[in-house]
Write a protein that holds these residues in place. Structure first.
Motif, mmCIF file in Angstrom:
data_model
loop_
_atom_site.group_PDB
_atom_site.id
_atom_site.type_symbol
_atom_site.label_atom_id
_atom_site.label_comp_id
_atom_site.label_asym_id
_atom_site.label_seq_id
_atom_site.Cartn_x
_atom_site.Cartn_y
_atom_site.Cartn_z
ATOM 1 N N LEU A 21 0.813 -1.225 0.000
ATOM 2 C CA LEU A 21 0.000 0.000 0.000
ATOM 3 C C LEU A 21 0.844 1.271 0.000
ATOM 4 O O LEU A 21 0.302 2.362 -0.016
ATOM 5 C CB LEU A 21 -0.913 0.026 1.239
ATOM 6 C CG LEU A 21 -1.961 -1.081 1.347
ATOM 7 C CD1 LEU A 21 -2.715 -0.943 2.665
ATOM 8 C CD2 LEU A 21 -2.930 -1.044 0.178
ATOM 9 N N GLY A 22 2.174 1.114 0.071
ATOM 10 C CA GLY A 22 3.023 2.303 0.094
ATOM 11 C C GLY A 22 3.257 2.809 1.510
ATOM 12 O O GLY A 22 3.270 2.040 2.469
ATOM 13 N N LYS A 23 3.417 4.115 1.650
ATOM 14 C CA LYS A 23 3.777 4.708 2.947
ATOM 15 C C LYS A 23 2.616 4.663 3.945
ATOM 16 O O LYS A 23 1.454 4.596 3.561
ATOM 17 C CB LYS A 23 4.241 6.156 2.752
ATOM 18 C CG LYS A 23 5.565 6.260 1.999
ATOM 19 C CD LYS A 23 6.095 7.682 2.067
ATOM 20 C CE LYS A 23 7.379 7.857 1.289
ATOM 21 N NZ LYS A 23 8.480 7.044 1.732
ATOM 22 N N LEU A 24 2.992 4.733 5.232
ATOM 23 C CA LEU A 24 2.001 4.639 6.310
ATOM 24 C C LEU A 24 0.922 5.718 6.214
ATOM 25 O O LEU A 24 -0.255 5.451 6.434
ATOM 26 C CB LEU A 24 2.690 4.731 7.683
ATOM 27 C CG LEU A 24 3.650 3.592 8.033
ATOM 28 C CD1 LEU A 24 4.396 3.905 9.326
ATOM 29 C CD2 LEU A 24 2.909 2.258 8.155
ATOM 30 N N ASN A 25 1.344 6.955 5.856
ATOM 31 C CA ASN A 25 0.360 8.046 5.837
ATOM 32 C C ASN A 25 -0.253 8.236 4.445
ATOM 33 O O ASN A 25 -0.981 9.184 4.203
ATOM 34 C CB ASN A 25 0.991 9.359 6.325
ATOM 35 C CG ASN A 25 2.090 9.849 5.413
ATOM 36 O OD1 ASN A 25 2.491 9.130 4.488
ATOM 37 N ND2 ASN A 25 2.596 11.042 5.652
ATOM 38 N N GLU A 26 0.062 7.307 3.536
ATOM 39 C CA GLU A 26 -0.549 7.342 2.193
ATOM 40 C C GLU A 26 -1.512 6.152 2.097
ATOM 41 O O GLU A 26 -2.539 6.132 2.755
ATOM 42 C CB GLU A 26 0.542 7.339 1.119
ATOM 43 C CG GLU A 26 1.336 8.651 1.132
ATOM 44 C CD GLU A 26 2.598 8.619 0.262
ATOM 45 O OE1 GLU A 26 2.857 7.603 -0.420
ATOM 46 O OE2 GLU A 26 3.341 9.615 0.276
ATOM 47 N N GLY A 27 -1.154 5.121 1.333
ATOM 48 C CA GLY A 27 -2.028 3.940 1.248
ATOM 49 C C GLY A 27 -2.233 3.268 2.586
ATOM 50 O O GLY A 27 -3.262 2.641 2.836
ATOM 51 N N GLY A 28 -1.248 3.421 3.462
ATOM 52 C CA GLY A 28 -1.324 2.789 4.776
ATOM 53 C C GLY A 28 -2.507 3.236 5.614
ATOM 54 O O GLY A 28 -2.959 2.505 6.501
ATOM 55 N N VAL A 29 -3.046 4.435 5.342
ATOM 56 C CA VAL A 29 -4.192 4.904 6.147
ATOM 57 C C VAL A 29 -5.414 4.004 5.943
ATOM 58 O O VAL A 29 -6.303 3.959 6.790
ATOM 59 C CB VAL A 29 -4.571 6.389 5.875
ATOM 60 C CG1 VAL A 29 -3.423 7.326 6.212
ATOM 61 C CG2 VAL A 29 -5.034 6.588 4.453
ATOM 62 N N THR A 50 -13.524 5.366 13.554
ATOM 63 C CA THR A 50 -13.853 4.749 12.267
ATOM 64 C C THR A 50 -12.689 3.867 11.803
ATOM 65 O O THR A 50 -11.537 4.307 11.809
ATOM 66 C CB THR A 50 -14.091 5.838 11.181
ATOM 67 O OG1 THR A 50 -14.995 6.797 11.705
ATOM 68 C CG2 THR A 50 -14.650 5.235 9.912
ATOM 69 N N TRP A 51 -12.988 2.655 11.400
ATOM 70 C CA TRP A 51 -11.953 1.758 10.870
ATOM 71 C C TRP A 51 -11.584 2.188 9.460
ATOM 72 O O TRP A 51 -12.432 2.679 8.710
ATOM 73 C CB TRP A 51 -12.467 0.316 10.816
ATOM 74 C CG TRP A 51 -12.593 -0.351 12.155
ATOM 75 C CD1 TRP A 51 -13.740 -0.661 12.808
ATOM 76 C CD2 TRP A 51 -11.523 -0.824 12.990
ATOM 77 N NE1 TRP A 51 -13.452 -1.279 14.007
ATOM 78 C CE2 TRP A 51 -12.107 -1.391 14.135
ATOM 79 C CE3 TRP A 51 -10.132 -0.806 12.879
ATOM 80 C CZ2 TRP A 51 -11.349 -1.943 15.169
ATOM 81 C CZ3 TRP A 51 -9.379 -1.357 13.909
ATOM 82 C CH2 TRP A 51 -9.977 -1.912 15.037
ATOM 83 N N GLY A 52 -10.305 1.962 9.076
ATOM 84 C CA GLY A 52 -9.885 2.213 7.694
ATOM 85 C C GLY A 52 -10.684 1.325 6.734
ATOM 86 O O GLY A 52 -11.152 0.251 7.117
ATOM 87 N N GLN A 53 -10.812 1.761 5.470
ATOM 88 C CA GLN A 53 -11.687 1.067 4.508
ATOM 89 C C GLN A 53 -11.294 -0.387 4.244
ATOM 90 O O GLN A 53 -12.129 -1.192 3.851
ATOM 91 C CB GLN A 53 -11.724 1.814 3.165
ATOM 92 C CG GLN A 53 -12.369 3.188 3.234
ATOM 93 C CD GLN A 53 -11.343 4.292 3.429
ATOM 94 O OE1 GLN A 53 -10.434 4.178 4.255
ATOM 95 N NE2 GLN A 53 -11.463 5.376 2.688
#
Length: 199
Positions: free
Chosen positions: A169-177, A185-188
């Protein structure tokens, strides 16, 4: 490459099952003494060995499967995490205010000074994680994200070895979110049980 799972609750045991299924050696440890974990470890499989936390942390790759709030206690067990890879399988929910907008894994990474941190194996419930990841030839997806690009490849290789299909998913604050909670709220992608045809 040597592996350890720190935390031997539902997620830690689910991951131990994944290692045992492929006859891959893994050390397991928790706050409880190794003697307390040994019967359960033996029941999972001969490649799953209970050790003290100190001994378990000698592994190259450590899977963090403790409740989120306990990550600091694990981090303090070593003066330096240089040369180690930490796979963060924890989830912070609801998200504590102390994260101050950071994805929980970025917050965890700060405690493990010098380690390469990869978020992974956190989006499935324990029962699903413990079951065979290969269903009718399809491989169950695990999502991986990290701010250290070099760290993802060996963790993806481990996921494949365990029979999963790693998706980066890439970086933690990018796809990682997508695999982190935000507020209440849970991530998608959390709880999404997906499969890929090929590895």
């Amino acid at each position: 490459m040597s592996y350890a799972i720190v935390g031997f609750g539902k997620i830690g045991q689910a991951l131990a099952h994944a290692f045992a299924r492929k006859n891959i050696d893994v050390t397991v440890a928790s706050r409880r003494p190794p003697e307390a974990l040994a019967p359960q470890a033996r029941a999972i499989g001969p490649t799953v060995v209970a050790r003290s936390l100190r001994d378990a942390l000698e592994a190259d790759t450590i899977i963090l499967a403790v409740p989120f709030g306990e990550h600091r206690a694990v981090a303090k067990a070593l003066p330096s995490w240089k040369g180690k890879t930490v796979i963060d399988a924890t989830n912070a929910f609801p998200v504590p205010e102390e994260l101050d907008g950071l994805p929980s894994s970025a917050f965890v990474a700060k405690a493990f000074t010098g380690a390469k941190l990869v978020k992974g194996f956190n989006h499935l419930i324990a029962a699903t994680l413990a079951s065979d990841p290969v269903v009718e030839g399809d491989h169950r997806v695990v999502f991986l994200s990290s701010d250290d690009e070099d760290a993802i490849a060996p963790v993806a290789a481990l996921a494949k070895q365990l029979g999963f299909a790693p998706v980066k998913l890439g970086k933690l604050n990018e796809g990682g979110v997508l695999v982190h909670a935000r507020g209440r709220t849970w991530g998608q992608l959390i709880f999404q049980d997906l499969f890929k045809k090929e590895q």
